[in-house]
Design a protein around this motif. Structure first.
Motif, PDB file in Angstrom:
ATOM      1  N   GLU A 258       0.819  -1.211   0.000  1.00 13.55           N
ATOM      2  CA  GLU A 258       0.000   0.000   0.000  1.00 13.55           C
ATOM      3  C   GLU A 258       0.850   1.256   0.000  1.00 13.55           C
ATOM      4  OE1 GLU A 258      -2.170  -3.466   1.267  1.00 13.55           O
ATOM      5  OE2 GLU A 258      -0.382  -2.539   2.155  1.00 13.55           O
ATOM      6  N   ASP A 259       1.997   1.239   0.697  1.00 12.47           N
ATOM      7  CA  ASP A 259       2.884   2.405   0.726  1.00 12.47           C
ATOM      8  C   ASP A 259       3.486   2.662  -0.652  1.00 12.47           C
ATOM      9  OD1 ASP A 259       2.359   2.630   3.425  1.00 12.47           O
ATOM     10  OD2 ASP A 259       4.185   1.580   4.042  1.00 12.47           O
ATOM     11  N   LEU A 261       2.214   1.725  -3.552  1.00 10.88           N
ATOM     12  CA  LEU A 261       1.144   2.140  -4.450  1.00 10.88           C
ATOM     13  C   LEU A 261       0.774   3.601  -4.222  1.00 10.88           C
ATOM     14  CD1 LEU A 261      -0.756   1.182  -6.670  1.00 10.88           C
ATOM     15  CD2 LEU A 261      -2.380   0.480  -4.888  1.00 10.88           C
ATOM     16  N   GLU A 262       0.735   4.011  -2.972  1.00 11.72           N
ATOM     17  CA  GLU A 262       0.442   5.422  -2.679  1.00 11.72           C
ATOM     18  C   GLU A 262       1.543   6.323  -3.214  1.00 11.72           C
ATOM     19  OE1 GLU A 262      -1.959   7.746   0.709  1.00 11.72           O
ATOM     20  OE2 GLU A 262      -0.662   6.132   1.397  1.00 11.72           O
ATOM     21  N   LYS A 263       2.779   5.888  -3.104  1.00 15.83           N
ATOM     22  CA  LYS A 263       3.909   6.648  -3.663  1.00 15.83           C
ATOM     23  C   LYS A 263       3.734   6.795  -5.181  1.00 15.83           C
ATOM     24  CE  LYS A 263       8.985   6.437  -4.013  1.00 15.83           C
ATOM     25  NZ  LYS A 263       9.282   7.745  -3.429  1.00 15.83           N
ATOM     26  N   TYR A 264       3.290   5.724  -5.840  1.00 10.23           N
ATOM     27  CA  TYR A 264       3.062   5.786  -7.287  1.00 10.23           C
ATOM     28  C   TYR A 264       2.008   6.833  -7.631  1.00 10.23           C
ATOM     29  CZ  TYR A 264       1.046   4.613 -11.801  1.00 10.23           C
ATOM     30  OH  TYR A 264       0.541   4.703 -13.070  1.00 10.23           O
ATOM     31  N   TYR A 265       0.880   6.792  -6.926  1.00  9.16           N
ATOM     32  CA  TYR A 265      -0.210   7.721  -7.252  1.00  9.16           C
ATOM     33  C   TYR A 265       0.151   9.174  -6.949  1.00  9.16           C
ATOM     34  CZ  TYR A 265      -3.457   3.862  -8.080  1.00  9.16           C
ATOM     35  OH  TYR A 265      -4.104   2.752  -8.577  1.00  9.16           O
ATOM     36  N   ARG A 266       0.997   9.372  -5.957  1.00  8.82           N
ATOM     37  CA  ARG A 266       1.406  10.731  -5.624  1.00  8.82           C
ATOM     38  C   ARG A 266       2.463  11.277  -6.565  1.00  8.82           C
ATOM     39  NH1 ARG A 266       1.795  10.569   1.035  1.00  8.82           N
ATOM     40  NH2 ARG A 266      -0.471  10.698   1.408  1.00  8.82           N
ATOM     41  N   GLY A 267       3.006  10.369  -7.403  1.00  5.48           N
ATOM     42  CA  GLY A 267       3.945  10.829  -8.443  1.00  5.48           C
ATOM     43  C   GLY A 267       5.325  11.079  -7.919  1.00  5.48           C
TER      44      GLY A 267
END
Length: 267
Positions: A258-259, A261-267
């Motif tokens: 999850e960490d 994936l969140e890093k991916y979405y935040r760019g």
């Protein structure tokens, strides 16, 4: 081993319905019932339940209770309509690497080893099931599920991944699509969690070539995957050990899907 022949009970993979059930589920409290979900989605109770079970199969709701998952919460927060290509790659990996979904799993692992394929060829992958399933399932449901899979990558939203092209009764496999590095890392963590639980190192050859590996499910050749791993190393997220007999990556045991994936979405 238990398995499911049809991931969606023979229905085509209509993402508008899947997204509607996913969003309705995550907009509601945990104790939503099927009647409420049917009203929200406009789908009948049976199909709502079937799609909820499908979401559970790929990790976006919990088995039996059908409550929210940490992964589902991240997807709902950042891409609840599944518009991001990285989301589609992740969903593709979640579904294709799942051995419980036996038809989808075998088909997608097989595509890595060929450059073109026909539906008839894919049917031969399941000859060992003839004595293990009902005659009706063997004759009709397996072929129907193969049809659903091929349709998903030609006509439905998975077509955006450009893994398959259709021409004159043949399906041609496109290799080495540009999977985002952080989504690749998500798939590596998933692969580790399922097939090597607790491991802090993974052989690169396994990541490239083993069944259900990121390389095989994403249909990425070894030299391309190694380059992407090098990029992740340069981002200081993983380390690579290639001295002596070692040819592996090391990932921290506290690195959470999850960490990343969140890093991916935040760019």
């Amino acid at each position: 081993m238990k398995y499911k022949i049809q991931a969606l009970n023979g229905f085509n993979m209509y993402f508008d319905q899947i997204i509607s059930v996913f969003r309705s589920r995550y907009e509601a409290e945990d104790n939503i019932n099927l009647d409420q979900l049917s009203v929200r989605t406009g789908l009948n109770r049976r199909k709502s339940r079937m799609l909820l079970n499908y979401l559970a199969d790929i990790g976006l709701s919990k088995k039996r209770t059908l409550k929210k998952t940490d992964l589902g919460i991240i997807l709902f927060k950042y891409d609840d309509y599944f518009q991001n290509e990285g989301t589609l790659w992740l969903l593709h990996y979640l579904q294709s690497s799942n051995e419980y979904l036996i038809i989808w799993n075998r088909v997608m692992n097989h595509l890595y080893d060929v450059y073109e394929v026909s539906k008839a060829e894919l049917l031969t992958l399941f000859e060992n099931l003839e004595d293990r399933v009902s005659e009706n399932t063997y004759k009709y449901h397996i072929g129907d599920e193969i049809r659903v899979i091929l349709d998903a990558y030609i006509n439905q939203k998975f077509s955006k991944l450009n893994l398959l092209e259709f021409n004159e009764d043949k399906y041609f496999i496109n290799r080495n699509s540009d999977v985002p590095e952080l989504i690749l890392l998500c798939s590596i963590i998933l692969y580790r969690n399922v097939f090597y639980p607790g491991a802090t190192s993974l052989g690169i050859k396994d990541l490239c070539n083993s069944n259900n590996s990121p390389g095989k499910i994403f249909i990425i050749d070894e030299h391309i995957l190694r380059r992407k791993l090098e990029n992740l190393k340069n981002m200081e997220i993983i380390s690579i050990e290639s001295r002596g007999d070692l040819d592996q990556i090391r990932i921290s045991d506290d690195l959470k899907l999850e960490d990343v994936l969140e890093k991916y979405y935040r760019g």
